[in-house]
Design a protein around this motif. Structure first.
Motif, PDB file in Angstrom:
ATOM      1  N   GLN A  15       5.435  74.282  47.774  1.00 51.44           N
ATOM      2  CA  GLN A  15       5.753  74.353  46.348  1.00 51.44           C
ATOM      3  C   GLN A  15       7.264  74.455  46.157  1.00 51.44           C
ATOM      4  OE1 GLN A  15       3.238  76.952  44.091  1.00 51.44           O
ATOM      5  NE2 GLN A  15       4.818  77.374  42.587  1.00 51.44           N
ATOM      6  N   ARG A  16       7.785  73.600  45.270  1.00 48.56           N
ATOM      7  CA  ARG A  16       9.210  73.526  44.930  1.00 48.56           C
ATOM      8  C   ARG A  16      10.109  73.156  46.121  1.00 48.56           C
ATOM      9  NH1 ARG A  16       7.763  78.321  41.977  1.00 48.56           N
ATOM     10  NH2 ARG A  16       7.583  77.813  39.772  1.00 48.56           N
ATOM     11  N   CYS A  17       9.555  72.530  47.139  1.00 55.10           N
ATOM     12  CA  CYS A  17      10.351  72.108  48.293  1.00 55.10           C
ATOM     13  C   CYS A  17      10.892  70.697  48.068  1.00 55.10           C
ATOM     14  CB  CYS A  17       9.501  72.143  49.563  1.00 55.10           C
ATOM     15  SG  CYS A  17       8.934  73.796  50.024  1.00 55.10           S
ATOM     16  N   ASN A  18      11.979  70.368  48.756  1.00 52.00           N
ATOM     17  CA  ASN A  18      12.624  69.074  48.638  1.00 52.00           C
ATOM     18  C   ASN A  18      12.455  68.310  49.948  1.00 52.00           C
ATOM     19  OD1 ASN A  18      14.531  66.959  48.765  1.00 52.00           O
ATOM     20  ND2 ASN A  18      15.814  67.951  47.253  1.00 52.00           N
ATOM     21  N   PHE A  19      11.741  67.179  49.860  1.00 54.27           N
ATOM     22  CA  PHE A  19      11.538  66.320  51.019  1.00 54.27           C
ATOM     23  C   PHE A  19      12.002  64.897  50.713  1.00 54.27           C
ATOM     24  CE2 PHE A  19       8.622  69.830  51.736  1.00 54.27           C
ATOM     25  CZ  PHE A  19       8.915  70.146  53.044  1.00 54.27           C
ATOM     26  N   ASP A  20      13.061  64.779  49.953  1.00 51.17           N
ATOM     27  CA  ASP A  20      13.596  63.476  49.553  1.00 51.17           C
ATOM     28  C   ASP A  20      13.987  62.652  50.777  1.00 51.17           C
ATOM     29  OD1 ASP A  20      13.302  64.336  46.942  1.00 51.17           O
ATOM     30  OD2 ASP A  20      15.444  64.648  46.592  1.00 51.17           O
ATOM     31  N   GLY A  21      13.573  61.374  50.769  1.00 52.79           N
ATOM     32  CA  GLY A  21      13.992  60.420  51.787  1.00 52.79           C
ATOM     33  C   GLY A  21      13.349  60.572  53.150  1.00 52.79           C
ATOM     34  N   LEU A  22      12.326  61.404  53.277  1.00 52.24           N
ATOM     35  CA  LEU A  22      11.707  61.609  54.590  1.00 52.24           C
ATOM     36  C   LEU A  22      10.546  60.657  54.828  1.00 52.24           C
ATOM     37  CD1 LEU A  22      11.591  65.497  54.951  1.00 52.24           C
ATOM     38  CD2 LEU A  22      13.312  63.892  55.786  1.00 52.24           C
ATOM     39  N   ASP A  23      10.295  60.351  56.096  1.00 50.83           N
ATOM     40  CA  ASP A  23       9.131  59.562  56.482  1.00 50.83           C
ATOM     41  C   ASP A  23       8.011  60.524  56.849  1.00 50.83           C
ATOM     42  OD1 ASP A  23       7.190  57.910  57.539  1.00 50.83           O
ATOM     43  OD2 ASP A  23       8.579  56.745  58.769  1.00 50.83           O
ATOM     44  N   LEU A  29      -1.947  66.329  54.421  1.00 52.00           N
ATOM     45  CA  LEU A  29      -1.550  67.375  53.486  1.00 52.00           C
ATOM     46  C   LEU A  29      -2.696  67.683  52.521  1.00 52.00           C
ATOM     47  CD1 LEU A  29       2.068  66.098  52.666  1.00 52.00           C
ATOM     48  CD2 LEU A  29       1.455  68.057  54.100  1.00 52.00           C
ATOM     49  N   SER A  30      -3.924  67.507  52.999  1.00 49.17           N
ATOM     50  CA  SER A  30      -5.076  67.771  52.138  1.00 49.17           C
ATOM     51  C   SER A  30      -5.063  69.231  51.694  1.00 49.17           C
ATOM     52  CB  SER A  30      -6.378  67.435  52.861  1.00 49.17           C
ATOM     53  OG  SER A  30      -6.495  68.180  54.056  1.00 49.17           O
ATOM     54  N   GLY A  31      -5.281  69.429  50.401  1.00 46.43           N
ATOM     55  CA  GLY A  31      -5.304  70.782  49.847  1.00 46.43           C
ATOM     56  C   GLY A  31      -3.962  71.484  49.814  1.00 46.43           C
ATOM     57  N   ALA A  32      -2.890  70.769  50.086  1.00 46.14           N
ATOM     58  CA  ALA A  32      -1.552  71.381  50.127  1.00 46.14           C
ATOM     59  C   ALA A  32      -1.045  71.719  48.725  1.00 46.14           C
ATOM     60  CB  ALA A  32      -0.566  70.434  50.812  1.00 46.14           C
ATOM     61  N   ARG A  33      -0.161  72.711  48.647  1.00 46.74           N
ATOM     62  CA  ARG A  33       0.512  73.080  47.396  1.00 46.74           C
ATOM     63  C   ARG A  33       1.850  72.354  47.359  1.00 46.74           C
ATOM     64  NH1 ARG A  33      -0.884  77.842  44.493  1.00 46.74           N
ATOM     65  NH2 ARG A  33       1.294  77.828  43.881  1.00 46.74           N
ATOM     66  N   LEU A  34       1.911  71.280  46.566  1.00 50.20           N
ATOM     67  CA  LEU A  34       3.116  70.458  46.465  1.00 50.20           C
ATOM     68  C   LEU A  34       3.724  70.557  45.069  1.00 50.20           C
ATOM     69  CD1 LEU A  34       1.698  67.269  48.255  1.00 50.20           C
ATOM     70  CD2 LEU A  34       2.804  69.259  49.288  1.00 50.20           C
ATOM     71  N   ARG A  35       3.262  71.495  44.291  1.00 51.14           N
ATOM     72  CA  ARG A  35       3.677  71.672  42.903  1.00 51.14           C
ATOM     73  C   ARG A  35       5.200  71.731  42.775  1.00 51.14           C
ATOM     74  NH1 ARG A  35       0.951  74.892  38.448  1.00 51.14           N
ATOM     75  NH2 ARG A  35       2.636  75.248  36.985  1.00 51.14           N
ATOM     76  N   ASP A  36       5.737  70.942  41.825  1.00 53.57           N
ATOM     77  CA  ASP A  36       7.179  70.899  41.543  1.00 53.57           C
ATOM     78  C   ASP A  36       8.024  70.466  42.741  1.00 53.57           C
ATOM     79  OD1 ASP A  36       7.212  71.786  38.758  1.00 53.57           O
ATOM     80  OD2 ASP A  36       6.564  73.725  39.534  1.00 53.57           O
ATOM     81  N   GLY A  37       7.409  69.881  43.757  1.00 60.27           N
ATOM     82  CA  GLY A  37       8.156  69.396  44.919  1.00 60.27           C
ATOM     83  C   GLY A  37       8.813  68.055  44.642  1.00 60.27           C
ATOM     84  N   SER A  38       9.764  67.680  45.493  1.00 54.07           N
ATOM     85  CA  SER A  38      10.480  66.423  45.322  1.00 54.07           C
ATOM     86  C   SER A  38      10.351  65.560  46.581  1.00 54.07           C
ATOM     87  CB  SER A  38      11.955  66.700  45.022  1.00 54.07           C
ATOM     88  OG  SER A  38      12.643  65.487  44.784  1.00 54.07           O
ATOM     89  N   TYR A  39       9.890  64.309  46.370  1.00 50.93           N
ATOM     90  CA  TYR A  39       9.669  63.348  47.449  1.00 50.93           C
ATOM     91  C   TYR A  39      10.348  62.025  47.094  1.00 50.93           C
ATOM     92  CZ  TYR A  39       6.365  66.924  48.627  1.00 50.93           C
ATOM     93  OH  TYR A  39       5.819  68.134  48.935  1.00 50.93           O
ATOM     94  N   PHE A  40      11.493  62.096  46.465  1.00 45.10           N
ATOM     95  CA  PHE A  40      12.244  60.922  46.015  1.00 45.10           C
ATOM     96  C   PHE A  40      12.544  60.015  47.201  1.00 45.10           C
ATOM     97  CE2 PHE A  40      16.389  58.941  44.974  1.00 45.10           C
ATOM     98  CZ  PHE A  40      16.022  58.240  43.842  1.00 45.10           C
ATOM     99  N   ARG A  41      12.123  58.739  47.085  1.00 44.92           N
ATOM    100  CA  ARG A  41      12.339  57.720  48.114  1.00 44.92           C
ATOM    101  C   ARG A  41      11.771  58.087  49.487  1.00 44.92           C
ATOM    102  NH1 ARG A  41      17.620  54.127  46.877  1.00 44.92           N
ATOM    103  NH2 ARG A  41      17.335  54.119  44.643  1.00 44.92           N
ATOM    104  N   SER A  42      10.738  58.888  49.505  1.00 47.05           N
ATOM    105  CA  SER A  42      10.075  59.234  50.760  1.00 47.05           C
ATOM    106  C   SER A  42       8.991  58.208  51.077  1.00 47.05           C
ATOM    107  CB  SER A  42       9.455  60.628  50.665  1.00 47.05           C
ATOM    108  OG  SER A  42      10.462  61.603  50.560  1.00 47.05           O
TER     109      SER A  42
END
Length: 145
Positions: A15-23, A29-42
């Protein structure tokens, strides 16, 4: 507490983590908490995000080709210009999500909740619509024809 340095795993709290640009291709990630996270260009091609809590997550310009988003909470998620070709979005919550200019060619939207979803200039060609019956015709841009 969010474990932004935790490895990808079912149920992880990002939650609220930044994973921008990652492969992150083919991660589970089934059932994962990704709320408000960032995956820009991932890259999340083939990833399993089924049942994830992705409320207000930012998947802008993200590749989610053939990903599993079934049952995911994607309410208010921003998927602008993302590639969701072949993605499984069955029974997902897409209410008020932004899919502006997204590619949803061949995606499965059966049972998805789409109230208030922005499909502006989204390519829905070949997608199975929310009723599970209609397949959008070639050239369906912004709505299922």
């Amino acid at each position: 507490m969010a474990g932004c340095t935790d490895p990808p795993a079912p149920g992880v709290n990002w939650q609220r983590c930044n994973f921008d640009g990652l492969d992150l291709s083919n991660v589970n990630l089934s059932g994962a908490r990704l709320r408000d996270g960032s995956y820009f260009r991932s890259i999340l091609d083939g990833a399993d995000l089924s049942g994830s809590q992705s409320f207000r997550a930012k998947f802008i310009n993200t590749s989610l080709v053939d990903s599993n988003l079934s049952g995911a909470d994607l309410e208010q998620a921003d998927m602008t210009k993302s590639d969701l070709s072949g993605a499984d979005l069955t029974n997902s919550d897409l209410r008020n999500a932004r899919l502006t200019r997204a590619t949803l060619r061949g995606a499965n939207l059966t049972g998805a909740r789409t109230g208030g979803t922005d499909f502006f200039r989204a390519d829905l060609s070949g997608a199975t619509w929310t009723d599970g019956q209609r397949v959008c015709s070639e050239g369906s841009i912004g709505r299922c024809n």
